[in-house]
Design a protein around this motif. Structure first.
Motif, short mmCIF file in Angstrom:
data_model
loop_
_atom_site.label_atom_id
_atom_site.label_comp_id
_atom_site.label_asym_id
_atom_site.label_seq_id
_atom_site.Cartn_x
_atom_site.Cartn_y
_atom_site.Cartn_z
N ASN A 175 46.07 32.19 3.33
CA ASN A 175 46.17 30.85 3.91
C ASN A 175 44.89 30.18 4.38
N ASN A 176 44.01 30.93 4.96
CA ASN A 176 42.72 30.39 5.40
C ASN A 176 41.78 31.57 5.68
N ASN A 177 40.57 31.26 6.03
CA ASN A 177 39.59 32.33 6.22
C ASN A 177 39.90 33.16 7.47
N ALA A 178 40.53 32.53 8.46
CA ALA A 178 40.94 33.28 9.65
C ALA A 178 41.93 34.37 9.24
N ALA A 179 42.87 34.01 8.37
CA ALA A 179 43.86 34.98 7.87
C ALA A 179 43.18 36.05 7.03
N SER A 204 41.09 28.82 18.16
CA SER A 204 41.12 30.10 18.86
C SER A 204 40.55 31.21 17.99
N PHE A 205 39.69 30.83 17.05
CA PHE A 205 39.11 31.85 16.19
C PHE A 205 37.82 32.39 16.78
N ARG A 206 37.91 33.59 17.33
CA ARG A 206 36.73 34.27 17.86
C ARG A 206 36.75 35.66 17.29
N LYS A 217 29.51 41.79 8.69
CA LYS A 217 28.50 40.77 8.95
C LYS A 217 29.22 39.42 8.99
N VAL A 218 28.91 38.63 10.03
CA VAL A 218 29.56 37.34 10.16
C VAL A 218 28.50 36.24 10.11
N HIS A 219 28.70 35.30 9.23
CA HIS A 219 27.74 34.20 9.15
C HIS A 219 27.91 33.30 10.38
N TYR A 252 31.54 40.87 4.50
CA TYR A 252 30.76 39.71 4.93
C TYR A 252 31.69 38.50 5.06
N ASP A 253 31.87 38.02 6.29
CA ASP A 253 32.61 36.77 6.51
C ASP A 253 31.59 35.64 6.37
N MET A 254 31.66 34.94 5.23
CA MET A 254 30.63 33.95 4.91
C MET A 254 30.92 32.56 5.47
N GLY A 255 32.15 32.36 5.94
CA GLY A 255 32.49 31.03 6.43
C GLY A 255 32.65 30.07 5.27
N SER A 256 31.62 29.31 5.00
CA SER A 256 31.66 28.35 3.91
C SER A 256 31.50 29.06 2.57
N GLY A 257 32.26 28.68 1.59
CA GLY A 257 32.15 29.30 0.29
C GLY A 257 31.23 28.51 -0.62
N PHE A 287 35.62 33.92 2.41
CA PHE A 287 35.17 32.55 2.71
C PHE A 287 36.33 31.56 2.66
N SER A 288 36.08 30.37 3.22
CA SER A 288 37.10 29.32 3.29
C SER A 288 37.22 28.58 1.97
N GLY A 289 38.42 28.07 1.70
CA GLY A 289 38.64 27.27 0.50
C GLY A 289 38.27 25.82 0.71
N ASP A 290 38.36 25.34 1.96
CA ASP A 290 38.19 23.89 2.16
C ASP A 290 36.90 23.54 2.91
N LYS A 291 35.93 24.41 2.84
CA LYS A 291 34.60 24.03 3.35
C LYS A 291 33.74 23.67 2.13
N LEU A 292 32.58 24.32 1.99
CA LEU A 292 31.68 23.88 0.91
C LEU A 292 32.19 24.17 -0.49
N GLN A 334 42.87 24.16 1.68
CA GLN A 334 42.77 25.13 2.77
C GLN A 334 43.20 26.49 2.24
N ALA A 335 42.34 27.46 2.37
CA ALA A 335 42.64 28.81 1.87
C ALA A 335 41.56 29.76 2.36
N GLY A 336 41.86 31.04 2.29
CA GLY A 336 40.85 32.06 2.54
C GLY A 336 40.72 32.88 1.28
C1 LIG Z 1 35.17 28.49 9.26
C2 LIG Z 1 35.01 29.91 9.46
C3 LIG Z 1 36.12 30.75 9.61
C4 LIG Z 1 37.50 30.20 9.63
O1 LIG Z 1 37.84 29.67 8.40
P1 LIG Z 1 39.18 28.80 8.20
O2 LIG Z 1 39.29 28.67 6.73
O3 LIG Z 1 38.94 27.55 8.93
O4 LIG Z 1 40.29 29.60 8.80
C5 LIG Z 1 35.90 32.09 9.80
N1 LIG Z 1 34.66 32.61 9.81
C6 LIG Z 1 33.56 31.85 9.67
C7 LIG Z 1 32.22 32.48 9.72
C8 LIG Z 1 33.70 30.47 9.47
O5 LIG Z 1 32.62 29.70 9.32
#
Ligand SMILES: *Cc1c(COP(=O)(O)O)cnc(C)c1O
Length: 470
Positions: free
Chosen positions: A151-155, A183-185, A225-227, A258-263, A291-296, A301-303
Motif C-alpha cells: 500500500n505505501n512505503n510505511a507498509a 505518525s511514521f517514525r 539504512k534509512v534515507h 535500505y528505506d530510500m523514501g523517494s523512488g 521506496f514510495s510509489g507516489d514520490k519521485l 500511492q504504493a510501497g
Molecule cells: C516518505 C517516506 C516513507 C513513507 O512513505 P509513504 O509512501 O508515504 O508511506 C518512509 N520512509 C522514508 C525514508 C520516506 O521518505
C-alpha cells in the motif's frame, strides 16, 4: 416595523415553497428529501433570527429558494475534488502527491471498469498471482531478482521488519531515526513490527565500526539504512555509504535493507535533485530496497520492495502481505508507470512529475505569459506581472533543491488578499495559491495549460463579486 409575531407568521410554509416553479426545477435534479431538509434548515434559521431579534424581515420565497439552490449544489459536490495547484510544489502531499499521466489514467480506468487478469493467469487458464503484474517490470527496471508492491512505503517498512526481524535486532544509525510526517517514525514502526531497534553511532556521525560493534551473530536480523528524505545534515557529519554497509552485511551474513523514501529512477542530477538512485542502490548488491510509489517515481500511492528473491518470498507469504495488498487500480497504475521507464528519455516527457521537475525555464515563461494574457482578457482591472519564483520537489523529497520557476503575480487593486484567496479556494474549480506581500502568486510549474481558462474564470468571479463593496 412589524412585530415578531407578524414576522413569524410571514415565514413561507414549506409546502407552499415546494410547489413554487423554481423549486420544482430543483426537485428534478436533487432528491426531494435533500431539498426539504434544506428548506427546513433555512426556515428554522429565519425563525431563530426573528426570535433573537437579529432578523427584522422575512426573506421572499425567491430568496429562500436561491439559498436552497446554493446549498444543495455545494452539498452535492464530491469531497475529494480536483484542484489547481498554484504553489509550485510538485509532490504536494496535501494535494495528492504525484499526478498520473493521461495514458496511465486511461489504462487505470479500463481496468477499474472491467473484469481483469487481477488474479488470473491467461496461460494456465486458472488462478494467478496479483504480484506478477508488476514484478517483472520492476525487476527489469531496477535490476532486482524479485519485487513486490504494498500500500505505501510505511507498509513496506512494516512488513520487512515484521517478516525478517521479529524479536531480533535491527541496527540503525542514530543519524537516520527519521520522522516522515503523520505518525511514521522509524523507532515507532520498529516497535509495532516486533523488531528491536539497535541504535548505533551519534546523531551527526556513524562509522562502519559502530555497525561492526553492534553486530551479534544471534541477535542481529538486519542492518537498516534509512534515507533522511526530508532533512539534510551539514557540517561535521559522517554516514556509512551503502557499498560499505552491503559489504559488511555479506561478511556477517545479515541482510542489508535500505528505506530510500523517494523512488528516484530517472537521472535528475542535472536538475539539482539530490536523492539516491534506485538502480545505483540495487547495483551495490544490496538485499532489499524499499521506496514510495507516489514520490519521485511519479506513480500511484504504493510501497515498492525489490531485492533478493529469498527475502521477497518470505514477505509474500507473511500475513501482513494480505493486509497491505494493493487493489487492481494501483496495480494498473503502477505497471503503466514502470513501463514508461523502459525508455529513459521518453519518461521525462511522459511522466507528469518528472516533466514538472525538468521543464525548461523558457517553457515556464511561455506558460506564465499565456496565463497572464488569459487573466488580462478575462479579469481586467487587476494588475498582472510575471515574476521569478522558487519551486520545490515536495513530498518530503530533496528538501534543499530549489527549482527556479515563474509565477504570475496578481495585484488585486484594493481587494483584501485573504478574501481573494478564500474565494479561490471555494471556486467551482478550487485553486490553492501563494500569498506574497499582499499579492497572489500562481506558480505556473504545477499548473496545467488546460486549467488556464478556469483560472481566468475564477479571477473574473472575484472581480464581479467584490465590485461595489470592497
Ligand atoms: C516518505 C517516506 C516513507 C513513507 O512513505 P509513504 O509512501 O508515504 O508511506 C518512509 N520512509 C522514508 C525514508 C520516506 O521518505
Amino acid at each position: 416595523m412589524k412585530n415578531r409575531k407578524e414576522l413569524l407568521r410571514g415565514i413561507p410554509k414549506i409546502d407552499e415553497m415546494l410547489i413554487a416553479e423554481q423549486l420544482v426545477f430543483l426537485l428534478d435534479k436533487h432528491p426531494r428529501a435533500v431539498v426539504v431538509e434544506e428548506l427546513r434548515k433555512i426556515t428554522e434559521n429565519i425563525r431563530k433570527g426573528i426570535l433573537s431579534g437579529e432578523q427584522d424581515h422575512v426573506p421572499s420565497i425567491e430568496e429562500i429558494i436561491e439559498r436552497v439552490k446554493k446549498n444543495v449544489t455545494t452539498e452535492d459536490r464530491y469531497s475529494l475534488r480536483r484542484v489547481v495547484n498554484g504553489t509550485g510544489v510538485v509532490l504536494h502531499t496535501n494535494l495528492g502527491r504525484a499526478n498520473l499521466s493521461p495514458k496511465t489514467v486511461e489504462h487505470l480506468a479500463e481496468i477499474a471498469g472491467h473484469y481483469s487478469t487481477c488474479e488470473y493467469d491467461l496461460e494456465k487458464g486458472g488462478r494467478g498471482s496479483r504480484h506478477d503484474h508488476v514484478e517483472e517490470i520492476i525487476k527489469q527496471i531496477t535490476g532486482a531478482e524479485a519485487a513486490m508492491i504494498v500500500n505505501n512505503n510505511a507498509a513496506a517498512t512494516m512488513i520487512v521488519l515484521a517478516a525478517l526481524a521479529k524479536d531480533k535486532e535491527v541496527v540503525v544509525s542514530r543519524g537516520e531515526l527519521v520522522e516522515i510526517g503523520g505518525s511514521f517514525r522509524i523507532p515507532e514502526i520498529m516497535e509495532q513490527s516486533g523488531a528491536i531497534l539497535k541504535e548505533v553511532g551519534a546523531t551527526n556521525k556513524t562509522h562502519i565500526k559502530d555497525y561492526i560493534t553492534a553486530y551479534d551473530e544471534e541477535r542481529t536480523a538486519a542492518f537498516l539504512k534509512v534515507h533522511t528524505s526530508n532533512y539534510r545534515m551539514v557540517g561535521f557529519t559522517k554516514e556509512v555509504e551503502l557499498p560499505e554497509l552491503v559489504e559488511l552485511g555479506k561478511k556477517c551474513n545479515v541482510p542489508v535493507i535500505y528505506d530510500m523514501g523517494s523512488g528516484l529512477i530517472a537521472d535528475l542530477s542535472r536538475y539539482g535533485v539530490d536523492e539516491p538512485n534506485v538502480t545505483a542502490a540495487m547495483a551495490t548488491g544490496i538485499d532489499l530496497i524499499l521506496f514510495s510509489g507516489d514520490k519521485l517515481l511519479g506513480g500511484p500511492q504504493a510501497g515498492i520492495l525489490a531485492g533478493k528473491k529469498k527475502y521477497i518470498d518470505i514477505m509474500k507469504g507473511h500475513p501482513l502481505a494480505r493486509a497491505f495488498r494493493v487493489d487492481k487500480m494501483t496495480l494498473a497504475a503502477a505497471e503503466d508507470t514502470f513501463r514508461q521507464y523502459l525508455d529513459s528519455r521518453e519518461v521525462l516527457k511522459e511522466n507528469p512529475v518528472l516533466k514538472m521537475i525538468t521543464v525548461s525555464k523558457e517553457e515556464l515563461w511561455e506558460k506564465a505569459e499565456k496565463l497572464k494574457q488569459a487573466l488580462t482578457k478575462k479579469a481586467g482591472g487587476f494588475e498582472y506581472s510575471i515574476v521569478p519564483c522558487e519551486d520545490s520537489v515536495g513530498g518530503g523529497s530533496a528538501p534543499t533543491t530549489v527549482l527556479h520557476g515563474y509565477a504570475v503575480e496578481v495585484d488585486l487593486k484594493g481587494i483584501p488578499v485573504q478574501k481573494a484567496e478564500t474565494m479561490l479556494r471555494k471556486a467551482e474549480l478550487p485553486m490553492i495559491v501563494r500569498i506574497f506581500h499582499d499579492r497572489i502568486r500562481i506558480h505556473v510549474r504545477t499548473v496545467d495549460m488546460g486549467e488556464i481558462p478556469a483560472i481566468g474564470q475564477n479571477f473574473s468571479q472575484i472581480k464581479k463579486l467584490t465590485e461595489g463593496g470592497k
